[in-house]
Write a protein that holds these residues in place. Sequence first.
Motif, mmCIF file in Angstrom:
data_model
loop_
_atom_site.group_PDB
_atom_site.id
_atom_site.type_symbol
_atom_site.label_atom_id
_atom_site.label_comp_id
_atom_site.label_asym_id
_atom_site.label_seq_id
_atom_site.Cartn_x
_atom_site.Cartn_y
_atom_site.Cartn_z
ATOM 1 N N ASN A 11 -19.787 8.117 15.765
ATOM 2 C CA ASN A 11 -18.779 7.105 15.892
ATOM 3 C C ASN A 11 -19.218 6.283 15.076
ATOM 4 O OD1 ASN A 11 -16.623 7.197 16.316
ATOM 5 N ND2 ASN A 11 -17.101 5.607 18.212
ATOM 6 N N LYS A 14 -19.339 7.306 10.082
ATOM 7 C CA LYS A 14 -20.091 7.949 8.419
ATOM 8 C C LYS A 14 -19.331 9.106 7.685
ATOM 9 C CE LYS A 14 -22.517 11.564 10.020
ATOM 10 N NZ LYS A 14 -21.802 12.212 9.337
ATOM 11 N N SER A 15 -18.020 9.522 8.714
ATOM 12 C CA SER A 15 -16.774 9.941 7.555
ATOM 13 C C SER A 15 -16.360 9.103 7.325
ATOM 14 C CB SER A 15 -15.571 10.845 8.692
ATOM 15 O OG SER A 15 -16.780 11.411 9.754
ATOM 16 N N SER A 16 -15.678 7.494 7.086
ATOM 17 C CA SER A 16 -15.135 7.082 6.854
ATOM 18 C C SER A 16 -16.135 6.365 5.775
ATOM 19 C CB SER A 16 -14.975 5.515 7.568
ATOM 20 O OG SER A 16 -14.329 5.950 8.519
ATOM 21 N N ASP A 123 -16.550 -5.654 8.243
ATOM 22 C CA ASP A 123 -15.430 -6.336 8.942
ATOM 23 C C ASP A 123 -15.099 -6.871 10.421
ATOM 24 O OD1 ASP A 123 -13.369 -4.220 10.044
ATOM 25 O OD2 ASP A 123 -14.738 -2.945 9.143
ATOM 26 N N SER A 156 -16.116 0.722 5.333
ATOM 27 C CA SER A 156 -14.866 1.148 4.817
ATOM 28 C C SER A 156 -13.465 0.700 4.790
ATOM 29 C CB SER A 156 -15.287 2.437 5.407
ATOM 30 O OG SER A 156 -16.407 3.672 5.878
HETATM 31 P P1 GDP Z 1 -18.139 9.146 12.661
HETATM 32 O O1 GDP Z 1 -18.163 9.747 14.370
HETATM 33 O O2 GDP Z 1 -19.729 8.803 12.116
HETATM 34 O O3 GDP Z 1 -18.219 10.007 11.094
HETATM 35 O O4 GDP Z 1 -17.093 8.176 12.537
HETATM 36 P P2 GDP Z 1 -15.857 7.438 12.064
HETATM 37 O O5 GDP Z 1 -15.922 7.523 10.610
HETATM 38 O O6 GDP Z 1 -14.968 8.924 12.418
HETATM 39 O O7 GDP Z 1 -15.733 6.321 11.982
HETATM 40 C C1 GDP Z 1 -15.271 6.484 13.886
HETATM 41 C C2 GDP Z 1 -14.598 5.128 14.161
HETATM 42 O O8 GDP Z 1 -14.767 3.671 13.787
HETATM 43 C C3 GDP Z 1 -12.674 5.655 13.496
HETATM 44 O O9 GDP Z 1 -12.346 4.533 14.839
HETATM 45 C C4 GDP Z 1 -12.958 4.590 12.432
HETATM 46 O O10 GDP Z 1 -11.659 4.273 12.319
HETATM 47 C C5 GDP Z 1 -14.223 3.238 12.507
HETATM 48 N N1 GDP Z 1 -14.465 2.491 11.713
HETATM 49 C C6 GDP Z 1 -15.442 3.640 11.213
HETATM 50 N N2 GDP Z 1 -15.464 3.025 9.511
HETATM 51 C C7 GDP Z 1 -15.125 1.614 10.325
HETATM 52 C C8 GDP Z 1 -14.762 0.060 9.492
HETATM 53 O O11 GDP Z 1 -15.358 -0.264 8.103
HETATM 54 N N3 GDP Z 1 -14.728 -0.778 10.099
HETATM 55 C C9 GDP Z 1 -13.342 -0.365 11.373
HETATM 56 N N4 GDP Z 1 -12.628 -2.034 11.560
HETATM 57 N N5 GDP Z 1 -13.671 0.531 11.822
HETATM 58 C C10 GDP Z 1 -14.118 1.700 11.450
#
Ligand code: GDP
Length: 179
Positions: A11, A14-16, A123, A156
Amino acid sequence: LPEYAFIGRSNVGKSSLINMLTGRKSLAKTSGKPGKTQLINHFLINKNWFLVDLPGYGYAKVSKSAKKTFQKFITQYFSLREQLVSAFVLVDIRHDPQPIDLEFMQWLGENNIPFSIVFTKADKLKPKAIENHIEDYKTILLETWEDMPNYFITSSSKDIGKDAVLSYIDELNGNLNLG
Ligand code: GDP
């Protein structure tokens, strides 16, 4: 080809981040749910390097045996890592330094694996708060490290930090070609 590995708590964004860096919207699946990136994914970028998407660590809600499996994947990756140039450890800029992230950085250091820190979700904080959080990180990291590791501030959702990360990787790739 050289590889750059991206890793962090579930969470963390990373994916973003991977989607931002690659400019492809649905390459790495984003989801609010932990445990989505379960295996190691390689993405070929510019035909000259691989972005390696490692499973997240530090799930609160998965079983001990699932945690062990993730850990095994991660340690196996890093022990083979023939092509690995550097890791990027993602941490959510909003959080105070977390033991699990600090321990992981420590582990990378002990295993001589170069890494940078990527602060995500910038952000979500005002510039002053970002500065304060980074100062907190510096204070803690300088207890064990001689220098503050190289770091990036990214968002992201606001497309911040993309060029900095990509130029850094290009620079490292350039150094490899010289050597
Ligand atoms: P992962 O589990 O590490 O791959 O995380 P995700 O990319 O799925 O992101 C987890 C949550 O954080 C999601 O609800 C995204 O929309 C949110 N998120 C990711 N990056 C950002 C960012 O740069 N800014 C904001 N405000 N939310 C983000």
